[in-house]
Design a protein around this motif. Structure first.
Motif, PDB file in Angstrom:
ATOM      1  N   GLU A 513       0.817  -1.217   0.000  1.00 19.21           N
ATOM      2  CA  GLU A 513       0.000   0.000   0.000  1.00 19.21           C
ATOM      3  C   GLU A 513       0.848   1.264   0.000  1.00 19.21           C
ATOM      4  O   GLU A 513       0.442   2.302  -0.537  1.00 19.21           O
ATOM      5  CB  GLU A 513      -0.983   0.020   1.179  1.00 19.21           C
ATOM      6  CG  GLU A 513      -0.362   0.040   2.561  1.00 19.21           C
ATOM      7  CD  GLU A 513      -0.056  -1.359   3.069  1.00 19.21           C
ATOM      8  OE1 GLU A 513       0.351  -1.468   4.238  1.00 19.21           O
ATOM      9  OE2 GLU A 513      -0.210  -2.332   2.306  1.00 19.21           O
ATOM     10  N   ILE A 516       1.649   1.884  -3.616  1.00 22.15           N
ATOM     11  CA  ILE A 516       0.472   2.385  -4.334  1.00 22.15           C
ATOM     12  C   ILE A 516       0.244   3.852  -4.005  1.00 22.15           C
ATOM     13  O   ILE A 516      -0.007   4.677  -4.891  1.00 22.15           O
ATOM     14  CB  ILE A 516      -0.767   1.540  -3.983  1.00 22.15           C
ATOM     15  CG1 ILE A 516      -0.593   0.108  -4.493  1.00 22.15           C
ATOM     16  CG2 ILE A 516      -2.031   2.169  -4.575  1.00 22.15           C
ATOM     17  CD1 ILE A 516      -1.682  -0.852  -4.036  1.00 22.15           C
ATOM     18  N   PHE A 556      -0.586   0.744 -13.568  1.00 24.63           N
ATOM     19  CA  PHE A 556      -0.612   0.234 -12.206  1.00 24.63           C
ATOM     20  C   PHE A 556       0.259  -1.017 -12.098  1.00 24.63           C
ATOM     21  O   PHE A 556       1.118  -1.128 -11.217  1.00 24.63           O
ATOM     22  CB  PHE A 556      -2.048  -0.084 -11.797  1.00 24.63           C
ATOM     23  CG  PHE A 556      -2.213  -0.592 -10.389  1.00 24.63           C
ATOM     24  CD1 PHE A 556      -2.541   0.281  -9.365  1.00 24.63           C
ATOM     25  CD2 PHE A 556      -2.048  -1.940 -10.085  1.00 24.63           C
ATOM     26  CE1 PHE A 556      -2.698  -0.182  -8.068  1.00 24.63           C
ATOM     27  CE2 PHE A 556      -2.198  -2.409  -8.798  1.00 24.63           C
ATOM     28  CZ  PHE A 556      -2.528  -1.532  -7.777  1.00 24.63           C
ATOM     29  N   LEU A 560       3.900  -0.922 -10.138  1.00 23.56           N
ATOM     30  CA  LEU A 560       3.899  -1.669  -8.890  1.00 23.56           C
ATOM     31  C   LEU A 560       4.938  -2.792  -8.932  1.00 23.56           C
ATOM     32  O   LEU A 560       5.708  -2.980  -7.979  1.00 23.56           O
ATOM     33  CB  LEU A 560       2.504  -2.233  -8.613  1.00 23.56           C
ATOM     34  CG  LEU A 560       2.339  -3.062  -7.337  1.00 23.56           C
ATOM     35  CD1 LEU A 560       2.748  -2.270  -6.102  1.00 23.56           C
ATOM     36  CD2 LEU A 560       0.882  -3.544  -7.202  1.00 23.56           C
ATOM     37  N   SER A 581      -2.230  -5.306  -0.689  1.00 25.05           N
ATOM     38  CA  SER A 581      -2.632  -3.999  -0.178  1.00 25.05           C
ATOM     39  C   SER A 581      -3.489  -4.100   1.074  1.00 25.05           C
ATOM     40  O   SER A 581      -4.414  -4.901   1.142  1.00 25.05           O
ATOM     41  CB  SER A 581      -3.384  -3.218  -1.254  1.00 25.05           C
ATOM     42  OG  SER A 581      -4.634  -3.803  -1.510  1.00 25.05           O
ATOM     43  N   GLU A 626      -3.330  -6.229  -8.702  1.00 26.43           N
ATOM     44  CA  GLU A 626      -2.262  -6.550  -7.755  1.00 26.43           C
ATOM     45  C   GLU A 626      -1.648  -7.908  -8.097  1.00 26.43           C
ATOM     46  O   GLU A 626      -0.426  -8.086  -8.071  1.00 26.43           O
ATOM     47  CB  GLU A 626      -2.795  -6.548  -6.330  1.00 26.43           C
ATOM     48  CG  GLU A 626      -3.314  -5.198  -5.839  1.00 26.43           C
ATOM     49  CD  GLU A 626      -3.798  -5.254  -4.396  1.00 26.43           C
ATOM     50  OE1 GLU A 626      -3.304  -6.105  -3.629  1.00 26.43           O
ATOM     51  OE2 GLU A 626      -4.676  -4.448  -4.027  1.00 26.43           O
TER      52      GLU A 626
END
Length: 804
Positions: A513, A516, A556, A560, A581, A626
């Motif tokens: 997290e 992110i 994303f 990530l 996350s 994710e």
């Protein structure tokens, strides 16, 4: 000087033993042409004038007396550095070539033109001093380079100017500082076929991380056009990092960072006028695009490894891509002179405790913190008003700035990347620097007291006022080995390489997290549902951040994966446990576009968080992103040392649902060596430990949440602070129970939290329970390692006494 010594030698006839003849730069080019061309490293062909040619120019024009006299006047205080340099350079520029030297240069230039298949071929004319590019000294930028030189007359003129540049003010000053005799340093000139990078791109490459000395990555900077803008720091380049150990595996693409720079201008050939090159603005498309694609990045990184292996030391290289042929070339290679000499067993750490308002930010150089008064200078000629010990703030630097940089406490520039002149010189001087801020000269003013912090990762910050910070010298020698693994808690990928020298047993908690929130900034569902997003401001911001990505969800996934890869790379092959996350709904809502997808909750701490989100229709597609990132991280980037961890999993039934969703997204426990852990932070995780152990490979005790939910105490309540105790007997019973149950089922158990560093007795308790690992913040690592070693020693003593 022997009359029969050649005045010109082609690169293929040279090697690294020829530094006395042709200087470090040209000897290195010859070494690569002679030995590395056969393994695919491309170097533009060319030739070098020798030291004999330089001394013949000196003797033929009576320059030794001029040089000696001018330097004596400067040493005696009769002339300034600037006046001295000006006298010597003008004497060189008035000098005439002997018929023999001019003939040698022009006849070999004609041969170069023949090889290039062009009349009056364009060449790069590079200076190579016979004392430069040594392992213990860097003459970066001390002498001149001239690009797009065409024709015999222009070539002879450029060579004369190269000779003169041996006595620029900065070169004179540097040699004096380094203890080199001015009349024992000769200059060789490299005449090299031009790579048409004005139509392509160019940059700089290191076979080591320039800030931390982490030796398992290649760092590449890239910009459009000729490479001088990158070297001089005139542009903010793209930055790429590649993990070297995986480059030998053809199926992997271990690029762990792709950061797009501003690249506001590019240096190209000038069609008319006196100057052969000129800067022009880049197009919007060029600024939005990466200069290099993945195959090109990997090819350069592989060449960096080949060159490093050949020379047996970390290397600093310049590369160029021809815009007509698309071919890549190495145009220079020299030893890296800062990190490769750093003491391996010592680590100085800085920790900011209290700081003022953030005023500016850019790329950090070094890892120190310094406070001082600002001095803003626009031009090098203004250095007379610089105050020693001030923080130098300017647009960019070049070698003319070195004398004032030596007097600064820290350096802050508007432009430049990690391989710019400001960054290279700051490292060599041991100064913290922040480059590429964009606006430091606008937001900072003379006399202002600031703190320059390079201690918080890849990004450096200028804070208002004098910050409160700690400095600690850590001796890494003699740290005891322990049975209990001591691992790190990490959240910031930008800071991951700072801790690679610590003898940690891996990463026990990497917080997804944090990545992110800081690197991606966008709610994953806002990317999945971008086309129907109602928040127009969020749509605009997302469009800006995802520029260059045809598929917005790829933004994303790729960012990530690469951010987590930096953490995984720093400790490979040790395990790195990445927690999926674990935002709470109010935190998710604060991400760009997040408000449309999050419910309002009275108590987010115990609400829609962790495992419950992953299979829910409200977030399942976000969790799929994710999973895609983890798949990319493990399968394409190659980091199979990454273990996935599920937070806040309330029941075995919920665990099954999460594992099913993961498998549907290509992450099946046990397949492709994938391990899956679960956070132990709820009493049900302890009560049903056997059932959880059948579903997961390990547990990580989150001692804060477990204490909170075991004792019924809000950990953030000041009124109940004295009741919140991780060493409470009820909490310790929970910890002992889960360790016993997990071990009986063959699962591992670790604990991530601050308690073992704050309380030696708690560390001893964990050791006596047989815990497999403890995971702590990097600044607590040494303390905890010592506590654990002492506890293991005490346990061994007791066991020995019992046996006796």
């Amino acid at each position: 000087m022997a009359a029969d010594m050649p005045l010109v030698v082609w690169f293929e006839e040279l090697g690294q033993h020829d530094v006395p003849r042709v200087g470090g730069k040209n000897a290195s080019l010859g070494e690569m042409v002679s030995h590395l061309g056969s393994v695919g490293v491309r170097v533009p062909f060319g030739f070098a004038t020798t030291a004999a040619a330089y001394w013949r120019f000196i003797d033929g024009n009576g320059l030794e007396e001029t040089i000696t006299s001018a330097l004596a006047d400067m040493d005696g205080g009769k002339a300034t550095l600037a006046e001295t340099g000006d006298i010597i350079r003008h004497a060189f520029l008035r000098g005439e070539w002997s018929k023999e030297a001019a003939g040698a240069i022009t006849s070999n230039y004609r041969e170069l033109c023949r090889r290039a298949g062009r009349i009056d071929a364009d060449v790069a004319v590079r200076s190579s001093a016979t004392a430069e590019d040594l392992p213990n000294a860097s003459f970066a930028g001390q002498q001149e380079t001239y690009l797009n030189v065409r024709g015999e007359r222009a070539l002879l003129d450029a060579c004369r100017r190269c000779y003169a540049s041996l006595f620029t003010d900065r070169a004179i000053s540097y040699r004096q500082t380094q203890g080199f005799d001015h009349l024992k340093v000769a200059l060789s000139i490299g005449i090299q076929n031009m790579v048409r990078s004005d139509l392509g791109g160019a940059g700089v490459m290191f076979s080591i991380d320039t800030e931390t000395g982490f030796d398992r990555v290649v760092l590449i900077n890239a910009a459009w056009g000729l490479g001088e803008n990158v070297v001089q720091g005139a542009v903010d380049p793209d930055e790429y990092e590649v993990f070297k150990p995986f480059l030998a595996v053809p199926s992997l693409s271990p690029i762990i960072e792709m950061k797009r720079g501003g690249k506001a201008q590019k240096l190209i050939y000038a069609e008319d006028g006196d100057q052969p090159t000129r800067n022009v603005p880049t197009s919007k498309a060029e600024r939005a695009a990466f200069v290099l694609d993945e195959p090109e990045i990997l090819q350069l990184a592989r060449w960096a490894c080949v060159i490093e292996d050949h020379y047996g030391r970390p290397m600093d290289m310049e590369w160029a891509r021809d815009g007509r042929s698309g071919e890549l070339f190495i145009v220079q290679a020299r030893p890296e002179t800062v990190q490769s000499r750093r003491e391996a067993g010592a680590l100085k750490t800085y920790r900011i405790k209290r700081k003022g308002r953030k005023l500016a930010a850019g790329l950090s150089v070094g890892d120190a913190v310094v406070a001082g008064r600002v001095c803003v200078l626009e031009r090098a000629r203004d250095i007379a008003r610089f105050v020693d010990g001030a923080v130098l703030v300017t647009g960019t630097t070049d070698p003319d700035w070195v004398p004032v940089m030596k007097r600064a406490a820290a350096i802050v520039t508007d432009h430049g990347g990690r391989t710019s002149h400001a960054a290279i010189v700051s490292r060599e001087l041991g100064l913290p620097a922040i480059v590429g801020t964009g606006d430091a000269t606008q937001v900072l003013h003379d006399g202002q007291t600031v703190t320059v912090s390079c201690a918080e990762g890849d990004e450096g910050f200028v804070y208002e006022g004098v910050a409160d910070y700690d400095v600690e010298d850590i001796d890494l020698h003699g740290i005891a080995r322990t049975r209990t693994r001591v691992m790190l808690n990490l959240a910031n990928p930008a800071a991951a390489f700072r801790w690679w020298r610590l003898p940690a047993d891996g990463v026990g908690l990497a917080r997804m997290e944090f990545v992110i929130n800081n690197d991606i900034k966008i709610h994953p569902m806002a990317l999945v549902r971008y086309d129907t997003l109602e928040d127009q401001d969020a749509r605009r911001r997302i469009a800006e951040l995802t520029a260059g990505y045809a598929d917005k969800t790829a933004y994303f996934v790729e960012r990530l994966a690469r951010a987590l890869a930096r953490i995984a790379a720093a400790h490979h092959p040790a395990p790195v446990i990445v927690r999926m996350s674990d935002f709470k709904t109010n935190e998710y809502a604060n991400l760009i576009g997040g408000a449309e997808f999050e419910p309002q909750e009275a108590n987010p701490m115990l609400g829609f968080r962790g495992a419950s989100r992953y299979y829910s229709p409200r977030y399942r597609e976000g969790f799929a992103l994710e999973c895609r990132a983890i798949r990319l991280l493990r399968q394409q980037l190659g980091f199979k040392n990454v273990i996935v961890m599920i937070p806040f999993c309330r029941s075995p039934r919920e665990a099954d649902r999460v594992l099913d969703v993961m498998e549907a997204n290509g992450l099946k426990r046990g397949q492709d060596e994938l391990q899956v852990y679960v956070m132990c932070e709820i009493p049900s995780n302890v009560i049903l430990a056997k059932a959880f152990a059948r579903r997961f490979d390990g547990f990580s005790i989150g001692s804060n949440d477990l204490t909170q939910l075991t004792l019924g105490v809000d950990r953030d309540s000041e009124a109940l602070a004295e009741l919140f105790d991780e060493q409470d007997e009820a909490v310790e019973w929970m910890i002992r129970r889960v360790i016993d149950e997990a071990h009986a089922a063959g699962a591992k158990v670790g604990l991530c939290g601050q308690a073992p560093s704050d309380h030696p007795a708690f560390a001893e308790f964990l050791v006596t329970c047989g815990i497999d690992s403890v995971s702590v913040s990097p600044d607590s690592f040494i303390t905890v390692k010592r506590h654990v070693a002492a506890a293991e020693q005490a346990a061994a003593t007791v066991a020995g006494a019992v046996r006796a």
